[in-house]
Write a protein that holds these residues in place. Structure first.
Motif, PDB file in Angstrom:
ATOM      1  N   THR A 269       0.613  -1.309  -0.109  1.00 51.33           N
ATOM      2  CA  THR A 269      -0.094   0.101   0.120  1.00 51.33           C
ATOM      3  C   THR A 269       0.925   1.274  -0.082  1.00 51.33           C
ATOM      4  OG1 THR A 269      -0.157   0.106   2.581  1.00 51.33           O
ATOM      5  CG2 THR A 269      -1.829  -1.137   1.148  1.00 51.33           C
TER       6      THR A 269
ATOM      7  N   SER B 294      -6.486   8.063 -13.858  1.00 49.80           N
ATOM      8  CA  SER B 294      -6.298   6.405 -13.707  1.00 49.80           C
ATOM      9  C   SER B 294      -4.868   6.340 -13.286  1.00 49.80           C
ATOM     10  CB  SER B 294      -6.394   5.784 -15.023  1.00 49.80           C
ATOM     11  OG  SER B 294      -5.978   4.247 -14.723  1.00 49.80           O
TER      12      SER B 294
ATOM     13  N   ALA C  32      -2.391   3.414 -10.451  1.00 48.58           N
ATOM     14  CA  ALA C  32      -2.250   2.219  -9.619  1.00 48.58           C
ATOM     15  C   ALA C  32      -0.920   2.153  -8.962  1.00 48.58           C
ATOM     16  CB  ALA C  32      -2.606   1.061 -10.665  1.00 48.58           C
TER      17      ALA C  32
ATOM     18  N   GLY D  25       2.532  -0.397  -8.415  1.00 52.45           N
ATOM     19  CA  GLY D  25       3.030  -1.891  -9.128  1.00 52.45           C
ATOM     20  C   GLY D  25       4.314  -2.127  -8.309  1.00 52.45           C
TER      21      GLY D  25
ATOM     22  N   LEU E  33      -2.991  -4.943 -11.889  1.00 51.24           N
ATOM     23  CA  LEU E  33      -3.193  -3.792 -11.244  1.00 51.24           C
ATOM     24  C   LEU E  33      -4.499  -3.192 -11.074  1.00 51.24           C
ATOM     25  CD1 LEU E  33      -0.133  -2.142 -12.844  1.00 51.24           C
ATOM     26  CD2 LEU E  33      -0.081  -3.168 -10.840  1.00 51.24           C
ATOM     27  N   ASP E  34      -4.753  -2.645  -9.786  1.00 50.49           N
ATOM     28  CA  ASP E  34      -6.137  -1.980  -9.476  1.00 50.49           C
ATOM     29  C   ASP E  34      -5.907  -0.654  -9.886  1.00 50.49           C
ATOM     30  OD1 ASP E  34      -7.087  -4.346  -8.664  1.00 50.49           O
ATOM     31  OD2 ASP E  34      -6.229  -4.262  -6.720  1.00 50.49           O
ATOM     32  N   PHE E  35      -6.407   0.066 -11.015  1.00 51.37           N
ATOM     33  CA  PHE E  35      -6.422   1.467 -11.411  1.00 51.37           C
ATOM     34  C   PHE E  35      -7.641   2.122 -10.433  1.00 51.37           C
ATOM     35  CE2 PHE E  35      -3.948  -0.547 -14.504  1.00 51.37           C
ATOM     36  CZ  PHE E  35      -2.926   0.435 -14.772  1.00 51.37           C
ATOM     37  N   VAL E  36      -7.346   3.195  -9.990  1.00 52.42           N
ATOM     38  CA  VAL E  36      -8.367   4.211  -9.491  1.00 52.42           C
ATOM     39  C   VAL E  36      -7.959   5.540  -9.766  1.00 52.42           C
ATOM     40  CG1 VAL E  36      -8.342   2.514  -7.360  1.00 52.42           C
ATOM     41  CG2 VAL E  36      -6.998   4.617  -7.405  1.00 52.42           C
TER      42      VAL E  36
ATOM     43  N   LEU F 148      -3.445   3.549  -2.571  1.00 54.42           N
ATOM     44  CA  LEU F 148      -3.278   2.472  -3.679  1.00 54.42           C
ATOM     45  C   LEU F 148      -2.815   1.331  -3.160  1.00 54.42           C
ATOM     46  CD1 LEU F 148      -1.260   4.805  -6.266  1.00 54.42           C
ATOM     47  CD2 LEU F 148      -3.536   4.535  -6.087  1.00 54.42           C
ATOM     48  N   LYS F 149      -3.409   0.063  -3.771  1.00 60.59           N
ATOM     49  CA  LYS F 149      -2.846  -1.053  -3.359  1.00 60.59           C
ATOM     50  C   LYS F 149      -2.554  -1.875  -4.693  1.00 60.59           C
ATOM     51  CE  LYS F 149      -6.565  -1.623   0.355  1.00 60.59           C
ATOM     52  NZ  LYS F 149      -7.505  -2.385   0.896  1.00 60.59           N
ATOM     53  N   CYS F 150      -1.484  -2.825  -4.279  1.00 63.18           N
ATOM     54  CA  CYS F 150      -0.825  -3.860  -5.329  1.00 63.18           C
ATOM     55  C   CYS F 150      -0.942  -5.058  -4.644  1.00 63.18           C
ATOM     56  CB  CYS F 150       0.535  -3.437  -5.610  1.00 63.18           C
ATOM     57  SG  CYS F 150       1.388  -4.482  -6.744  1.00 63.18           S
TER      58      CYS F 150
END
Length: 400
Positions: free
Chosen positions: A106, A117, A119, A121, A134-137, A147-149
């Motif tokens: 995180t 966008s 994320a 990594g 990858l979780d794009f926010v 942000l989380k990976c």
């Protein structure tokens, strides 16, 4: 050789050089700066080059030229993405995890302008640490965004993640900008083999040293301190009948008593050959289960890995115990870390249980458990040594 040995042999082969050369840097560029769609477009361009060498396939060269011109148009958009997005990254963290389970890295960012966008990594880590999609926010301007990976480590160890980066894709979705935010260390705990019972400890002449620790009624004091759930070996006279009637399960009265320094657990990961090296992970998982069994009963006094004593930190003793197991270097085909035999400066106060890959003769050791391959689960040497087949160690629950 068995499948288990072949699997260990394959996983012990190094996957990357110690120093990143030109080829590794090109690989990093490919992995970090291209999206999945970019990988496909670049691969099709190379395929078109090879197909174009065949006489009569002139259309492949046309496709290759169009694909190449498309990539040239991506370069300006990537630079525009880099210069437009400015942000600060802070509070990088990652939680320890058990091998085979999912964990999160995180970080928080605070952009100057809105980012549509973004994320997080984790790149250039060990090949056994898999990074999921990858979780794009969306990140609003001047607001902290988490942000989380997602990572899934496949084996035990302490892994360095050299590049934790904020990822922002360019507008066409083929390339992405990765800005390094820092590095992290991921601790991967071994899978704990749950120990259901350890009748082996009280067998034979040396079992009398463990019996007072495993039978609280033999060493209890006079001061009542509370109640706890019933454990195997508790005296029936100490049952708390009111708690049993209220909750529908047995509880035991707990008294304050002197128990000395508790038992001493010695883990010897020394391997004399490749066959014993392939069984090291099974030994570590069994040691995790034995240590957890001792801590559940609050009878683990000291813990050694080889000749090095591991301090157990109060309420976090289980965490420090698993962390020490995670930091044991994995067995390699070549020469690894040289482990020194256990040789305490003074005779320990409590009984000693040794876990290893071969039986050792030591006058200070009361009991020892040896992990073997294709062996019988038998006790030898006057019920002081228990030989356990590694297939038993690989199970979720065992009785010793």
């Amino acid at each position: 050789m068995s499948f288990d040995f072949a699997k260990w042999f394959w996983s012990s082969i190094p996957r990357s050089p110690r120093r990143a050369g030109l080829l590794m840097r090109l690989y990093f560029l490919w992995q970090e700066n291209f999206t999945a769609a970019g990988h496909a477009a670049a691969a099709l361009m190379l395929l078109a080059v090879f197909v174009g060498t065949v006489p009569g396939f002139w259309a492949a060269w046309i496709f290759c030229a169009v694909d190449f011109l498309f990539f040239l148009t991506l370069v300006p958009s990537l630079f525009l993405t880099v210069t437009r997005n400015k942000f600060e990254t802070e509070r990088l963290s990652i939680r320890p995890v058990t091998e085979g389970c999912e964990t999160f890295a995180t970080a928080y960012i605070c952009p100057e302008k809105k980012v549509d966008s973004v994320a997080l990594g984790c790149f250039r880590a060990d090949s056994s640490v898999r990074m999921l999609e990858l979780d794009f926010v969306e990140a609003p301007a001047h607001e902290e965004t988490l942000l989380k990976c997602r990572l899934v480590p496949m084996r035990r160890g302490a892994f360095k993640i050299p590049k934790v980066a904020v990822v922002i894709p360019e507008i066409k979705g083929m390339l992405r900008h990765t800005k390094k935010a820092g590095d992290l260390e991921l601790l991967v705990y071994p899978r704990v083999t749950k120990i259901l019972s350890m009748n082996f400890l009280t067998m034979g002449a040396s079992g009398s040293a463990f019996a007072p620790l495993l039978m609280p009624n033999l060493s209890r004091g006079m001061n009542f301190v509370g109640i706890r759930e019933y454990r195997e070996g508790d005296s029936l006279r100490d049952l708390h009948h009111k708690a049993f009637a209220r909750y529908g399960k047995p509880f035991t009265k707990e008294y304050e008593g002197e128990r000395g320094s508790g038992c001493v657990l010695v883990l010897d990961v020394t391997a004399r050959n490749l066959l014993e090296k392939s069984m090291q992970e099974h030994l570590v998982r069994l040691a995790a289960g034995v240590g957890a069994w001792f801590m559940e009963r609050e009878i683990l006094g000291r813990f050694f890995i080889g000749d090095e004593e591991i301090p157990l930190r109060g309420l976090q003793s289980m965490d420090s115990f698993l962390e020490a197991l995670a930091r044991i270097p994995a067995a390699k085909i070549g020469r690894g870390k040289k482990w020194h035999a256990w040789s305490p400066a003074a005779r320990p106060m409590g009984p000693v249980l040794r876990l290893g890959l071969f039986a050792a003769k030591d006058s200070l050791v009361h009991k020892q458990i040896v992990v073997v391959r294709n062996g019988l689960e038998t006790t030898k040497d006057g019920d002081d040594t228990l030989y356990v087949d590694l297939m038993r160690c690989g199970k979720a629950e065992v009785s010793l």
